[in-house]
Design a protein around this motif. Sequence first.
Motif, PDB file in Angstrom:
ATOM      1  N   VAL A 193      -2.822  -8.393  -7.708  1.00  0.00           N
ATOM      2  CA  VAL A 193      -3.508  -7.244  -7.092  1.00  0.00           C
ATOM      3  C   VAL A 193      -3.105  -5.931  -7.759  1.00  0.00           C
ATOM      4  O   VAL A 193      -2.038  -5.831  -8.378  1.00  0.00           O
ATOM      5  N   VAL A 194      -4.001  -4.956  -7.641  1.00  0.00           N
ATOM      6  CA  VAL A 194      -3.688  -3.576  -8.000  1.00  0.00           C
ATOM      7  C   VAL A 194      -3.868  -2.758  -6.726  1.00  0.00           C
ATOM      8  O   VAL A 194      -4.928  -2.818  -6.096  1.00  0.00           O
ATOM      9  N   VAL A 195      -2.818  -2.050  -6.332  1.00  0.00           N
ATOM     10  CA  VAL A 195      -2.870  -1.304  -5.075  1.00  0.00           C
ATOM     11  C   VAL A 195      -2.658   0.176  -5.357  1.00  0.00           C
ATOM     12  O   VAL A 195      -1.722   0.551  -6.068  1.00  0.00           O
ATOM     13  N   ARG A 196      -3.544   0.985  -4.817  1.00  0.00           N
ATOM     14  CA  ARG A 196      -3.362   2.432  -4.915  1.00  0.00           C
ATOM     15  C   ARG A 196      -3.033   2.961  -3.524  1.00  0.00           C
ATOM     16  O   ARG A 196      -3.466   2.402  -2.521  1.00  0.00           O
ATOM     17  N   GLY A 197      -2.302   4.060  -3.483  1.00  0.00           N
ATOM     18  CA  GLY A 197      -1.979   4.624  -2.187  1.00  0.00           C
ATOM     19  C   GLY A 197      -0.876   5.641  -2.296  1.00  0.00           C
ATOM     20  O   GLY A 197      -0.571   6.138  -3.385  1.00  0.00           O
ATOM     21  N   GLU A 198      -0.234   5.916  -1.153  1.00  0.00           N
ATOM     22  CA  GLU A 198       0.850   6.896  -1.150  1.00  0.00           C
ATOM     23  C   GLU A 198       2.121   6.248  -0.639  1.00  0.00           C
ATOM     24  O   GLU A 198       2.128   5.533   0.368  1.00  0.00           O
ATOM     25  N   LEU A 199       3.225   6.487  -1.341  1.00  0.00           N
ATOM     26  CA  LEU A 199       4.516   5.958  -0.904  1.00  0.00           C
ATOM     27  C   LEU A 199       5.032   6.814   0.239  1.00  0.00           C
ATOM     28  O   LEU A 199       4.961   8.046   0.194  1.00  0.00           O
ATOM     29  N   GLN A 200       5.531   6.144   1.272  1.00  0.00           N
ATOM     30  CA  GLN A 200       6.115   6.861   2.404  1.00  0.00           C
ATOM     31  C   GLN A 200       7.470   6.263   2.733  1.00  0.00           C
ATOM     32  O   GLN A 200       7.731   5.100   2.414  1.00  0.00           O
ATOM     33  N   ALA A 201       8.318   7.066   3.364  1.00  0.00           N
ATOM     34  CA  ALA A 201       9.600   6.527   3.820  1.00  0.00           C
ATOM     35  C   ALA A 201       9.309   5.410   4.814  1.00  0.00           C
ATOM     36  O   ALA A 201       8.406   5.527   5.643  1.00  0.00           O
TER      37      ALA A 201
END
Length: 464
Positions: free
Chosen positions: A74-82
Motif C-alpha cells: 500500500v501507499v498511504v498519504r496523511g498526517e502524522l500525529q502523536a
Amino acid sequence: MSDWIPVKQARLAESAGRPCEIRGWVRTRRDSKGGFSFIEINDGSSLGNLQVVAPGELDNYASEIQKLTAGCSVVVRGELQASPAKGQATELHASAVRVLGWADPETYPLQKKRHSFEKLREWAHLRTRTNTLGAVMRVRNQICQSIHRFFHENGFLYVNTPIITASDCEGAGEMFRVTTLDLERLAKSGGPVDYSFDFFDKPTFLTVSGQLEGETYATSLGRIYTFGPTFRAENSNTSRHLAEFWMIEPEAAFFDLADNMQLAEQFLKQVFSECLQCCGEDMEFFDQRIEKGKIDQIRGVIDQPFQHMTYTEAIKVLESSGQKFDYDIAWGSDLQAEHERYLTEQHVGGPLILTDYPATIKPFYMRVSDDEKTVAAMDVLVPGVGEIIGGSQREERLDVLSQRMAEQSLSEDDYWWYVDLRKYGTVPHAGFGLGLERAVQYVTGMANIRDVIPFPRTPGSAEF
Ligand code: ATP
Ligand code: MN
C-alpha cells in the motif's frame, strides 16, 4: 513531488504534525467499532511498524481498505500525529490509502501464526517480511558497513580477489569444480578427462579463500583486505557451516602474530559496538526474543581485553576439565567445535584467542615457530558459535616455506607466484579470515547460520 518518508522516520516523536507518504506492506488490519480501521505497515526500514488510522469516510474504505490482509502492498498519504497508544510515538491519519498489490490470505504463507525458522527457510523469498529475519538482515548490513569503515579508517585497501581459482589452495576444505566440459558426454565416452579441452586448459575451482592472492597485494600495497564470497563443498550439515559464505580477509605487511591479534580484537570490538549504536531497536529485539542478555554480553566483550591461551595450554585445560567429549583430545589433534565451545563458554566465558597450534594440523603458509613444532596461528573463539576468525603470521622465509610445501606434497611450480613473494623483497606479514555469517550469528544470537544469510546454500539445498 512526493513527501515520502521511511517508517523508521515516521515513528519518531518529532515527526508528529507532518504530512507524509508511507509505502510498505500490511502486517495486520483491525477494524474498530467506531467505523475506522487500524493498519500496521512495515517497510523494512525498522523493526517497528507504523500504525495507520484509516477513517471510514475514505472512498475505498468498504471496497478495499476493509479487505486488506497481511502482505498487501500500500501507499498511504496523511498526517502524522502523536499517538495515544502504548509502544508508539506517532500514528498516521490517512487521507488516502492506495492498494498496489493484493496478497490472497488463503495462500500467503506469512499469516499471524508463528512459524519455525526451519519452515521460514522454505519461504526464503518472503521471510525477510518477518520481524526476526528483517532484524537479522539490517544487522548484517550494519556489520558489512562497519567492516568496510574499520578497514578504510585504518588504511587497509579493499581488494577483490578471484572467485575462480586454479590453486587447490591450502586444503582449507573440499572445493567446487568449475568446468564447461559436457559431463554427460564425458560419462558416456568413459574416457579420461582431458582438461586441455576445458575452458581454462586446466582444472579450476571456486575459491575457498582469497588469502594467497591477498598476500601478493599486501606485499606491495602494505595493508589490504578482501571481502567476498567463499565456497566450501564440505558435506557438513552443521549449524555453523554453509557451502557458500562471505569472508573478510585482512592481510598486512610487517605484521607479526601479536599485531594480528591486536587487529582482530580492535576490529571485532568496533564492529560489535557499531551494531549496538546503530541497530539499537533490532538488538533489543534479539536481547529479548532470541538470546536473553545478548546486549550486556556484547558490552562486556567490548569493555574487556580478549583472553589468550596457547593450543598446548588449551589441551591441558580440556584434559583436566572432567568433561565428557565425543572426540578424544590429545596434543596434535585438531580441536572440534565441542572443545572450542567448552573453552570459550565454560572455561573463559568470553572471547578467547588460541595460538601456537601444532604445525602438522595447519596449512603450509603458517610461520613455523622456533620450537619447530608449532606455527604462529591464531583462532578467535566466541561463546555460542566457536571459531569466528582463523589467521596466522605467514612464513616469509623461502627455505622454510619450500620445506613445508614438500612435507605437504605441494608442488612449488603450482604456487610459483606465491613463492616469488619470498624471493623478491620478502617481509614478515600476517592476516586472518572472519566468516561474515559467523559474526552475524554471534551478534544476533541466531542459532543456525542458515538464518543469517539471505539464501543459504547447504548440501542438497540451492533453492532460490
Ligand atoms: P571450521 O573449523 O569452523 O570449519 P575452518 O577452520 O575450516 O572453520 P578457516 O579456513 O579458518 O575455517 O576460515 C576462516 C573463517 O571462515 C572461519 O573462522 C569461519 O568464521 C569461516 N568459515 C569457514 N568455513 C565456513 C563455512 N563452511 N561456513 C561459514 N563460515 C565458514
Ligand atoms: Mn580455522
